[in-house]
Design an enzyme around this catalytic site. Structure first.
Site, short mmCIF file in Angstrom:
data_model
loop_
_atom_site.label_atom_id
_atom_site.label_comp_id
_atom_site.label_asym_id
_atom_site.label_seq_id
_atom_site.Cartn_x
_atom_site.Cartn_y
_atom_site.Cartn_z
N GLU A 232 0.88 -1.18 0.00
CA GLU A 232 0.00 0.00 0.00
C GLU A 232 0.91 1.22 0.00
O GLU A 232 1.50 1.56 1.03
CB GLU A 232 -0.89 0.00 1.25
N CYS A 266 -2.59 9.29 2.68
CA CYS A 266 -2.33 8.75 1.33
C CYS A 266 -3.47 9.09 0.38
O CYS A 266 -3.25 9.21 -0.82
CB CYS A 266 -2.10 7.25 1.40
P1 NAD Z 1 8.37 5.06 4.58
O1 NAD Z 1 8.36 4.30 3.32
O2 NAD Z 1 9.48 6.01 4.82
O3 NAD Z 1 8.40 4.04 5.83
C1 NAD Z 1 7.42 3.06 6.00
C2 NAD Z 1 7.99 1.91 6.82
O4 NAD Z 1 8.97 1.21 6.06
C3 NAD Z 1 8.68 2.34 8.10
O5 NAD Z 1 8.31 1.45 9.13
C4 NAD Z 1 10.15 2.19 7.74
O6 NAD Z 1 11.00 1.96 8.85
C5 NAD Z 1 10.11 0.97 6.85
N1 NAD Z 1 11.27 0.78 5.97
C6 NAD Z 1 12.15 1.71 5.49
N2 NAD Z 1 13.06 1.11 4.67
C7 NAD Z 1 12.74 -0.20 4.63
C8 NAD Z 1 13.29 -1.33 3.93
N3 NAD Z 1 14.35 -1.21 3.13
N4 NAD Z 1 12.68 -2.52 4.09
C9 NAD Z 1 11.60 -2.66 4.87
N5 NAD Z 1 11.04 -1.63 5.57
C10 NAD Z 1 11.61 -0.42 5.45
O7 NAD Z 1 6.95 5.77 4.69
P2 NAD Z 1 6.41 6.87 5.72
O8 NAD Z 1 7.08 8.16 5.45
O9 NAD Z 1 6.39 6.37 7.11
O10 NAD Z 1 4.88 6.97 5.25
C11 NAD Z 1 4.44 7.83 4.26
C12 NAD Z 1 4.18 7.11 2.96
O11 NAD Z 1 3.25 6.06 3.16
C13 NAD Z 1 3.54 8.02 1.93
O12 NAD Z 1 4.11 7.77 0.67
C14 NAD Z 1 2.08 7.61 1.94
O13 NAD Z 1 1.38 7.89 0.76
C15 NAD Z 1 2.20 6.14 2.18
N6 NAD Z 1 0.96 5.60 2.70
C16 NAD Z 1 0.21 4.78 1.90
C17 NAD Z 1 -1.02 4.29 2.36
C18 NAD Z 1 -1.88 3.41 1.50
O14 NAD Z 1 -2.82 2.82 2.03
N7 NAD Z 1 -1.62 3.27 0.22
C19 NAD Z 1 -1.45 4.65 3.62
C20 NAD Z 1 -0.66 5.49 4.40
C21 NAD Z 1 0.55 5.96 3.94
#
Ligand code: NAD
Length: 492
Positions: A232, A266
């Site tokens: 997502e 999002c």
């Molecule tokens: P992010 O991608 O920076 O981090 C998300 C998670 O991934 C964190 O827990 C982080 O520690 C982890 N992570 C980072 N690198 C990783 C790796 N290499 N392998 C595995 N995990 C790793 O996102 P964020 O800034 O916390 O959230 C914002 C983003 O999330 C925005 O792009 C938003 O649109 C998206 N989002 C999408 C939805 C949806 O339902 N489509 C919902 C909410 C947020």
């Protein structure tokens, strides 16, 4: 001494708590423990699992205020919003699967034409240990949806919350334990990307919510390991305002969606396409609706801060790029001054176009960008001219026309004369296409993501279908026979 993550309040930049970091090397042991409890949990009857999961729901309800307080302290959002969009939304999804999981996972009979001597059905079996990796914007809701769905499917869960909101993830783990879930059924591990990556390398399925850049890395590992991953990811959600839209209502909805959680949702509106016929009055309505919205720290303010300095800098870069390429700032466009937190003014931009980052990349801030388009055809083309496809909406009084346009938008979800509601409708699939992700949450598809589908066949007759067809040695059926069979069955 074990390393710790400190969580900060983005309103004040003061620390609000800390948690111990999990070493990536210990993730294997965590997943082993999870696998053991999975063996027991998955063997329970559905009704027995439901009793435990109902207690989980009731404990979330009883401790909702504590959840909202924790979310608000780490994200800076108003506590009422935290209760509405982290607690109530979670309860909605929990309630949905408590009511419907059994039906969604019931064996399904399949037609067996043309092999009528065989009957067939599909069974859904839980995958095993699900790794849930969640973001910071709705830290409880977006951890709870995949975790609870996986549990209802019969899986065990290891959650890695965002390192920006670890206290909320930690609390979710405590609530699960206090609700009486078996030990280790929900484990919480903490750390940055390296801990998330280690988790993806060990589990049997992944539910990742976060940015597109990280989601692609998670997808690569999952692909290499041949495990399923629900991804997502980000969005750049468009809204189309038609010539017969109710302008005031539309403007109020756009401002609500665009400003909610300081634009860090999002499904929040990021691109507005208003047709020429109503462009000027609609812009005036938007500007008026924004008069009531301000960012700041006291009770009179509606908008909290963004999550951190990096997010603030990304917003500034998008605004600077847009202004350099000819956009017009109607209001906002800078940080809130004389406060310590990461506040950005509610911002309205016009004269934007698709050469600008603000119309192409996810901004994730309290910014609304409005583009004038000639007509509905141009609006659809512009809405579809983007690599994301998460949420969109269409506004117009002629509902049939709006519905026709909705179907033409390339997006996993679309709302007509509304915004964001798909995110709280657990009976419908929710997910993105393109750079917004793979797979869906919610509904039957959401829970089946954590299962493998097993097709089972059984002969109805004393003789098997394969024997009936002559699939035995020595071969008695040749080319002429099979051609006759094909003609008899498929000629029509
Ligand atoms: P992010 O991608 O920076 O981090 C998300 C998670 O991934 C964190 O827990 C982080 O520690 C982890 N992570 C980072 N690198 C990783 C790796 N290499 N392998 C595995 N995990 C790793 O996102 P964020 O800034 O916390 O959230 C914002 C983003 O999330 C925005 O792009 C938003 O649109 C998206 N989002 C999408 C939805 C949806 O339902 N489509 C919902 C909410 C947020």
């Amino acid at each position: 001494m074990q390393e710790r993550i400190i969580s900060y309040d983005p309103c004040t930049l003061e620390p609000v708590g800390d948690v111990a970091v999990t070493s990536p090397e210990s993730i294997g042991t965590v997943v082993e423990r999870s696998r053991k409890v999975f063996a027991e949990w998955s063997s329970l009857e559905h009704d027995d699992r439901r009793i435990v999961l109902r207690a989980f729901k009731r404990t979330v309800l009883a401790r909702g205020h504590e959840v909202a307080r924790t979310v608000a302290s780490e994200t800076g959002k108003p506590i009422g919003d935290a209760y509405a969009f982290d607690v109530v939304t979670s309860l909605t999804v929990m309630d949905h699967y408590l009511r419907h999981a059994h039906r969604y996972l019931k064996p399904r009979r399949a037609g067996s034409w043309p092999y009528l001597s065989t009957r067939g059905w599909t069974e859904y079996h839980p995958r095993g240990v699900v790794g849930v990796i969640s973001p910071s914007n709705y830290p409880f809701f977006l951890s709870m949806i995949p975790a609870f769905t996986a549990l209802a499917a019969g899986c065990s869960v290891v959650l890695k919350p965002s390192e920006k909101t670890p206290l909320t993830g930690e609390l979710l783990g405590h609530i699960a334990g206090d609700a009486g879930l078996p030990p280790d059924l929900v484990q919480v591990v903490h750390g940055a990307g390296n801990v998330g990556a280690a988790l993806v390398n060990q589990v049997d399925a992944v539910a990742f919510t976060g940015s597109t850049a990280v989601g692609k890395k998670v997808g690569e590992t999952a692909g290499r390991r041949l495990i399923p991953a629900v991804l997502e990811l980000g969005g750049k959600d468009p809204i189309i305002v038609l010539d017969d839209a109710h302008l005031r209502r539309t403007a109020q909805a756009v401002v609500w969606s665009g400003m909610l959680n300081a634009g860090q949702t999002c499904v929040s509106v990021e691109r507005v396409y208003a047709v020429d016929a109503i462009y000027a009055p609609f812009l005036a309505e938007l500007d008026r609706a924004l008069e009531d919205v301000a960012a700041g720290t006291d009770d009179r303010h509606e908008i909290g801060p963004v999550i951190d300095q990096a997010q603030l800098e990304l917003i500034e870069a998008h605004i600077a790029d847009a202004l350099a390429k000819g956009a017009r700032l109607v209001r906002g466009g800078r940080r809130v001054e004389n406060v310590s937190g990461f506040y950005y003014e509610p911002t309205l931009l016009t004269e934007v176009d698709h050469t600008m980052a603000i119309m192409r990349e996810e901004t994730f801030g309290p910014i609304i960008s409005v583009m004038r388009v000639a007509d509905e055809q141009a609006a659809v083309e512009m809405a579809n001219d983007n690599r994301y496809g998460l949420h969109a909406s269409v506004w117009g009084r002629d509902r049939s026309r709006a519905a026709r346009i909705a179907s033409r938008i390339r997006s996993g979800t679309v709302a007509i004369n509304d915004l964001d509601v798909n995110f709280i409708m657990p009976s419908l699939p929710f997910g993105g296409i393109g750079d917004s992700g793979l797979g869906v949450a919610f509904g039957p598809e959401g829970i089946r993501s954590f299962c493998y589908a097993q097709g089972i066949t059984a002969t109805r007759l004393p003789i098997s279908t394969s024997a009936l067809l002559g699939a035995r040695y020595p071969r008695r059926r040749g080319l002429r026979y099979w051609k006759a069979v094909a003609q008899a069955l498929f000629r029509w």
